[in-house]
Design a protein around this motif. Sequence first.
Motif, PDB file in Angstrom:
ATOM      1  N   THR A   1      35.848  29.141  95.045  1.00 28.58           N
ATOM      2  CA  THR A   1      36.056  29.239  96.492  1.00 28.58           C
ATOM      3  C   THR A   1      36.989  28.144  96.971  1.00 28.58           C
ATOM      4  OG1 THR A   1      33.808  30.056  96.749  1.00 28.58           O
ATOM      5  CG2 THR A   1      34.890  29.283  98.732  1.00 28.58           C
ATOM      6  N   ILE A   2      38.059  28.559  97.649  1.00 28.55           N
ATOM      7  CA  ILE A   2      38.966  27.597  98.295  1.00 28.55           C
ATOM      8  C   ILE A   2      39.277  28.145  99.688  1.00 28.55           C
ATOM      9  CG2 ILE A   2      41.168  26.367  98.182  1.00 28.55           C
ATOM     10  CD1 ILE A   2      41.207  26.860  95.173  1.00 28.55           C
ATOM     11  N   THR A   3      38.935  27.382 100.706  1.00 27.39           N
ATOM     12  CA  THR A   3      39.153  27.859 102.073  1.00 27.39           C
ATOM     13  C   THR A   3      40.446  27.311 102.669  1.00 27.39           C
ATOM     14  OG1 THR A   3      37.848  26.018 102.908  1.00 27.39           O
ATOM     15  CG2 THR A   3      36.691  28.087 102.550  1.00 27.39           C
TER      16      THR A   3
ATOM     17  N   ASP B   1      44.399  22.031 102.672  1.00 29.68           N
ATOM     18  CA  ASP B   1      44.490  20.796 103.435  1.00 29.68           C
ATOM     19  C   ASP B   1      43.291  19.896 103.097  1.00 29.68           C
ATOM     20  OD1 ASP B   1      44.205  18.848 105.428  1.00 29.68           O
ATOM     21  OD2 ASP B   1      45.125  20.120 106.960  1.00 29.68           O
ATOM     22  N   VAL B   2      43.568  18.801 102.407  1.00 27.64           N
ATOM     23  CA  VAL B   2      42.481  17.938 101.902  1.00 27.64           C
ATOM     24  C   VAL B   2      41.666  17.349 103.051  1.00 27.64           C
ATOM     25  CG1 VAL B   2      41.988  15.822 100.599  1.00 27.64           C
ATOM     26  CG2 VAL B   2      43.740  17.411  99.787  1.00 27.64           C
ATOM     27  N   ARG B   3      42.348  16.954 104.125  1.00 30.86           N
ATOM     28  CA  ARG B   3      41.629  16.345 105.248  1.00 30.86           C
ATOM     29  C   ARG B   3      40.694  17.367 105.899  1.00 30.86           C
ATOM     30  NH1 ARG B   3      41.038  15.800 110.458  1.00 30.86           N
ATOM     31  NH2 ARG B   3      42.194  17.749 110.733  1.00 30.86           N
ATOM     32  N   LEU B   4      41.227  18.566 106.065  1.00 27.62           N
ATOM     33  CA  LEU B   4      40.419  19.625 106.677  1.00 27.62           C
ATOM     34  C   LEU B   4      39.241  20.000 105.775  1.00 27.62           C
ATOM     35  CD1 LEU B   4      40.042  21.653 108.947  1.00 27.62           C
ATOM     36  CD2 LEU B   4      41.764  23.122 107.865  1.00 27.62           C
ATOM     37  N   ALA B   5      39.510  20.109 104.478  1.00 29.30           N
ATOM     38  CA  ALA B   5      38.428  20.431 103.534  1.00 29.30           C
ATOM     39  C   ALA B   5      37.352  19.359 103.583  1.00 29.30           C
ATOM     40  CB  ALA B   5      38.982  20.566 102.120  1.00 29.30           C
ATOM     41  N   ARG B   6      37.761  18.099 103.750  1.00 26.28           N
ATOM     42  CA  ARG B   6      36.789  16.996 103.756  1.00 26.28           C
ATOM     43  C   ARG B   6      35.815  17.114 104.921  1.00 26.28           C
ATOM     44  NH1 ARG B   6      35.033  15.942 100.301  1.00 26.28           N
ATOM     45  NH2 ARG B   6      36.736  15.153  99.081  1.00 26.28           N
TER      46      ARG B   6
ATOM     47  N   ALA C   1      36.820  32.100 101.268  1.00 23.51           N
ATOM     48  CA  ALA C   1      35.740  32.522 102.157  1.00 23.51           C
ATOM     49  C   ALA C   1      34.888  31.318 102.534  1.00 23.51           C
ATOM     50  CB  ALA C   1      34.871  33.574 101.478  1.00 23.51           C
ATOM     51  N   PRO C   2      34.664  31.116 103.799  1.00 25.60           N
ATOM     52  CA  PRO C   2      35.135  31.994 104.868  1.00 25.60           C
ATOM     53  C   PRO C   2      36.526  31.579 105.373  1.00 25.60           C
ATOM     54  CG  PRO C   2      33.737  30.305 105.808  1.00 25.60           C
ATOM     55  CD  PRO C   2      33.773  30.050 104.317  1.00 25.60           C
TER      56      PRO C   2
ATOM     57  N   LEU D   1      48.166  29.170 100.190  1.00 30.87           N
ATOM     58  CA  LEU D   1      47.008  29.260  99.291  1.00 30.87           C
ATOM     59  C   LEU D   1      47.194  30.372  98.253  1.00 30.87           C
ATOM     60  CD1 LEU D   1      44.185  28.482  98.384  1.00 30.87           C
ATOM     61  CD2 LEU D   1      43.251  29.862 100.255  1.00 30.87           C
ATOM     62  N   VAL D   2      47.719  31.510  98.701  1.00 25.15           N
ATOM     63  CA  VAL D   2      47.942  32.615  97.754  1.00 25.15           C
ATOM     64  C   VAL D   2      48.996  32.194  96.720  1.00 25.15           C
ATOM     65  CG1 VAL D   2      48.689  35.022  97.513  1.00 25.15           C
ATOM     66  CG2 VAL D   2      47.244  34.359  99.443  1.00 25.15           C
TER      67      VAL D   2
END
Length: 340
Positions: free
Chosen positions: A184-186, A189-194, A225-226, A241-242
Amino acid sequence: MPASVAHSLSLLEPPAPRLVGIARLAAAGESLSEGHDVEYFTLPVKSLLNRCTSPHVPFTWTINPYRGCEFACKYCYARYTHEFMEMRDGVDFERKIYVKQQAAWLLRQDLKQVKRGEEIAIGTATDPYQPAERRYGITRVILEEFALHAGLELGIVTKSNLILRDAELLRRIAEKNQLYINVTITTLDVRLARILEPRAPRPDLRLEAVRKLNEAGVRAGVICAPVVPGITDDPRALDALVRATREAGGRYIFANPLFLKPCSAAIFLPFLEKEFPHLVENYRRRYMSRAFLPASYRKRISSLMAALRRKHGFAAREAATRIPESHYPLPEETQQLALF
Ligand code: SF4
């Protein structure tokens, strides 16, 4: 406080609920790590495989080696699983992790019920490679059991590059069974993922896991997802991402929009107020009376992803045989609203 006052107050407290089933088993669990921010408990379950009756998912059985998930994603829909154990504040889900006991023996018994062609999904309500796995190795034990079988259809969902620890074991399973690893990868952006997925490994590490698994002969792709409206659904971000998935050798990529059950909204909406206050009103309106976004939004994401897969050269055959553009129950087709 005088004893008489304490006694009167205790009379005002509601009686403790009578615990049954999984709530009783959880209450009897032994603490494995007192004093740590996250506490681990044993969970002596009676079976490992759960039958999934929803017609909207491609699997028949699920396995969740743990209950609760330390990755603490703000949008996590699986928080409801702690409610069955009478833990309803949403936060216990990420701080009290239950470790299922006797997994290999239970799985061996349970597999007798599985018919040919029935897919088993591992990690639908908890990440099987969350930090607990380093200490307790329940997922590893389960995979070792699967390695003794042939002809099964298996899928694993994870956000963790810890899965690379088991690459060789997964390769052996894939030789005799159909196996898909869904990472899963949403967002890239590392900051946003954090802030969205505070304790999950960075997205670049997850992509690296996709690359290494495929290099090791294990079929792996990405589930986005999501898709979080107004936050991760920018077409340029999805395009990146794709492309990154393709460059990492991912075999497929799918996306599903956010749905918000009351248990996840209780965590997600305060998060939104803090980090994205301008979106709060819109979310409240959209999700006020239902957990799903309208069909029009889902279709927009679905068409966009199909176009991006074509643009970046994903094999149509692989896409057709893999998970449809929804891992979750779908909204009513009649809900037609424009949004975001
Ligand atoms: S990794 Fe999955 S199960 Fe764990 S908190 Fe995030 S969404 Fe929930």
